[in-house]
Write a protein that holds these residues in place. Structure first.
Motif, short mmCIF file in Angstrom:
data_model
loop_
_atom_site.label_atom_id
_atom_site.label_comp_id
_atom_site.label_asym_id
_atom_site.label_seq_id
_atom_site.Cartn_x
_atom_site.Cartn_y
_atom_site.Cartn_z
N ARG A 1 89.53 13.70 78.83
CA ARG A 1 88.25 14.32 78.14
C ARG A 1 87.12 14.58 79.25
O ARG A 1 86.33 15.45 79.04
CB ARG A 1 87.49 13.04 77.34
N ASP B 1 80.30 20.92 62.70
CA ASP B 1 81.20 21.27 63.91
C ASP B 1 82.30 20.40 64.14
O ASP B 1 82.47 19.29 63.31
CB ASP B 1 80.30 20.99 65.05
N THR B 2 83.39 20.62 65.07
CA THR B 2 84.39 19.74 65.44
C THR B 2 83.82 18.92 66.54
O THR B 2 82.98 19.35 66.96
CB THR B 2 85.47 20.43 65.86
N CYS B 3 84.43 17.80 66.76
CA CYS B 3 83.93 16.73 67.57
C CYS B 3 85.21 15.94 68.23
O CYS B 3 86.32 16.14 67.84
CB CYS B 3 83.22 15.84 66.72
N GLN B 4 84.83 14.92 69.15
CA GLN B 4 85.83 14.23 69.76
C GLN B 4 86.78 13.70 68.78
O GLN B 4 86.31 13.17 67.75
CB GLN B 4 85.14 13.01 70.51
N SER C 1 89.95 17.62 68.79
CA SER C 1 90.72 18.31 69.45
C SER C 1 92.12 18.64 69.03
O SER C 1 92.92 17.61 68.45
CB SER C 1 90.84 17.73 70.68
N GLY D 1 83.34 21.77 73.52
CA GLY D 1 82.18 22.15 73.08
C GLY D 1 81.08 21.35 73.98
O GLY D 1 81.38 20.46 74.75
N GLY E 1 78.81 18.55 73.57
CA GLY E 1 78.47 17.67 72.51
C GLY E 1 78.96 18.23 71.00
O GLY E 1 80.16 18.96 71.00
C1 4AZ Z 1 86.46 17.01 72.09
O1 4AZ Z 1 85.86 16.43 73.07
C2 4AZ Z 1 85.54 18.20 71.66
N1 4AZ Z 1 81.91 20.59 69.00
C3 4AZ Z 1 86.26 18.98 70.43
C4 4AZ Z 1 85.36 19.79 69.62
C5 4AZ Z 1 83.87 19.97 70.41
C6 4AZ Z 1 83.42 19.01 71.19
C7 4AZ Z 1 84.20 18.18 71.88
C8 4AZ Z 1 83.33 21.12 69.71
O2 4AZ Z 1 87.42 16.85 71.39
#
Ligand code: 4AZ
Length: 545
Positions: free
Chosen positions: A15, A239-242, A245, A267, A269
């Motif tokens: 990460r 949004d997508t986030c941690q 992925s 991304g 954040g």
């Molecule tokens: C991640 O770390 C991650 N906002 C995936 C998507 C985004 C940010 C981080 C997009 O998995």
């Protein structure tokens, strides 16, 4: 990267690299935003307490994303803790994910068939992991990988964006994202909590010039695309986030079929700036090597003396070929792992091979009518036997949901198929009449039609919303969500068709004749047949490996 602090083992490198790229991007773009870490107290908040925020999305409707999979570490306390990324089924044994999800792993477990990280669903172990050879972790370029599976996921794979359909979207069009990733961020875009259920959101796709404007030179339009909305104040944009992925960004193709245009990559954040996705269309040539068009890797054919013939990737686990049988074999069924199979004889005798377990039989019972088919329960912990008078015998964990034994049948029952969850089954009669029990739904039948040849087999679709009926001349009748891919109906056959087996995707099927001739339609691969061989006994059943 907070992904690993919030759930699962502490795990930095992977990460951190993603995050470093994101921070570099911000520096280049000249924006200064500092993510604020969530406190332990904030992390313990339940979903009911928080704003619905994939982030600022909605819980997915159960079963809407059958091609979505979660990637799980092969060990850990439970599925929630083990989940670390997402992926997309693009062929029965092929999952596309992000390179940064798997670049330091030798194997993963792939979880499918659930919208909950509560222990439900089915796990398949990877058989290989291939990271794109040009994956550049520092620049986050070519963030794509393929996980091949040890056995098939029974759902239609998502179409990959490529030169045929890359032009099918324009900036401003909406695309869907879905994932088990963080669904609650603070105003700085840092994760506060992870959901136990699958979340989804709809995002606008952005032009390369917009993405360039946001991320500067770190955005590479050749290998990336970006989607979503900038909302620097409040982090309110979907949004997508941690944890998301590796998961899908999909548009909708003709007929509503999903097209995979992006893989969740990185991304700044979450819900602060548009998210960045690996640009799938770029990888069409690279992905082609994984054999996406060929759905069925192999099959077994079973003869009435219990002889087994294996083709393609179907492994031989034994047969009754050498044993003299009192009653002929009439049915065969593989176990869920495909590492074994059962054979059923017309007196209800059961022969188990490989990892197939014996759960009982009607071997010693004097039957009113012969056994004509068998169907295992979903986990392989039991099976049903069907007799030609519609009688049903349930063994092991297979539950009895009713039978046609007391119904006056015009034509005998020829086949039995259970629903995906095992809470019901269908019986089909030789005139194409369908009898549904338990949660098996009726989608139509050929019961009223005068058929040239009797119905010999039926098979449900993997979504349980349809089925095919197949007649002895190879005529195929598709009901509900089952699609027609062709038939031998017009051909002159040496021997009648005895078996109909769909591919795991439902995008094709094999018809097998009594001499072991195999006819492949749709995405079913042809792997050989006993058509040219001199057989002691006729072929009576077939199954996909
Ligand atoms: C991640 O770390 C991650 N906002 C995936 C998507 C985004 C940010 C981080 C997009 O998995």
């Amino acid at each position: 990267m907070q992904r690993y602090a919030g759930r699962g083992r502490p795990f930095g490198g992977l990460r951190l690299r993603t995050y470093a790229a994101a921070c570099a991007a911000i520096a280049v773009a000249g924006i200064s935003l500092s993510p604020v870490a969530g406190s332990a107290a904030e992390q313990s908040s339940t979903r009911r307490d928080i704003e619905p925020r994939v982030t600022n999305g909605l819980p997915a409707v159960a079963g809407d994303f059958p091609w979505y999979v979660a990637l799980l570490f092969t060990s850990g306390s439970d599925f929630f803790q083990r989940q670390f990324c997402g992926g997309t089924v693009v062929a029965p044994k092929v999952v596309v994910t992000a390179a940064h999800c798997v670049d330091d792993l030798r194997e993963v477990d792939v979880l499918y068939g659930t919208d909950l990280l509560d222990g439900s669903g089915t796990l398949v172990r990877s058989s290989s992991i291939t990271v794109h050879p040009a994956w550049d972790p520092l620049a986050s370029r070519n963030d794509i990988a393929v996980v091949k599976l040890s056995r098939s996921i029974p759902t239609a794979g998502v179409t990959l964006a490529g030169h045929d359909n890359e032009g099918s979207w324009e900036p401003g069009d909406r695309a869907k994202v879905v994932g088990f990733g963080c669904n609650n961020v603070n105003a700085g875009g840092s994760c506060l909590s992870y959901p136990h259920d699958l979340w989804r959101a709809s995002l606008p796709l952005r032009s390369d010039s917009t993405c360039n404007g946001v991320f500067g030179g770190v955005f590479d339009p050749q290998t990336m695309l970006c989607a979503g909305t900038a909302s620097p104040v409040g982090a309110t944009a979907p949004d997508t986030c941690q944890g998301d992925s590796g998961g899908p960004l999909t548009t909708t193709g003709p007929g509503g079929a999903p097209i995979l245009v992006g893989v969740v990559s990185w991304g700044y954040g979450c819900s602060v700036l548009p998210g960045v996705y690996a640009r799938v269309a770029t990888y069409e040539p690279w992905l082609a090597q994984f054999g996406l068009g060929d759905a069925g890797g192999g099959y077994w054919l079973a003869a009435s003396d219990g002889g087994i013939f294996s083709f393609g990737d179907a492994d031989f686990h034994g047969s009754t070929g050498g044993v003299p049988l009192v009653d002929p074999v009439v049915a065969m069924a593989p176990t869920p792992t495909r590492r074994g199979y059962w054979l059923a004889a017309s007196d209800g005798g059961i022969f188990s091979f490989g990892d197939a377990r014996f759960h009982g039989s009607t071997g010693g019972v004097s039957l009113v009518a012969p056994i004509v088919d068998m169907s295992p329960s979903p986990g392989g912990g039991g099976y049903w036997l069907a007799a030609s008078d519609g009688g049903i015998f349930a063994f092991g964990d297979a539950e009895f949901h009713g039978s046609a034994a007391r119904i006056a049948l015009r034509m005998p029952i020829v086949t039995l198929a259970s629903t995906a969850g095992g809470q019901g089954y269908w019986l089909a009669a030789a005139d194409g009449g369908i009898f549904s029990f338990g949660d098996a739904q009726f989608f139509g039948s050929t019961g009223g039609i005068v058929l040239d040849q009797p119905v010999v087999d039926m098979a449900p679709t993997s979504d349980g919303r349809g089925y095919w009926l197949c007649a002895a001349d190879g005529g195929v009748f598709a009901f509900g969500s089952a699609r027609y891919h062709g038939s031998t109906g017009g051909m002159t056959l040496d021997r009648p068709i005895v078996d109909f087996t769909p591919t795991p995707t439902g995008g094709g099927y094999w018809l097998t004749a009594r001499d072991g001739g195999v006819f492949a339609f749709g995405d079913a691969g042809y792997h050989g047949s006993t058509g040219g061989m001199v057989l002691d006994q006729p072929i009576v059943a077939a199954a996909a490996s």
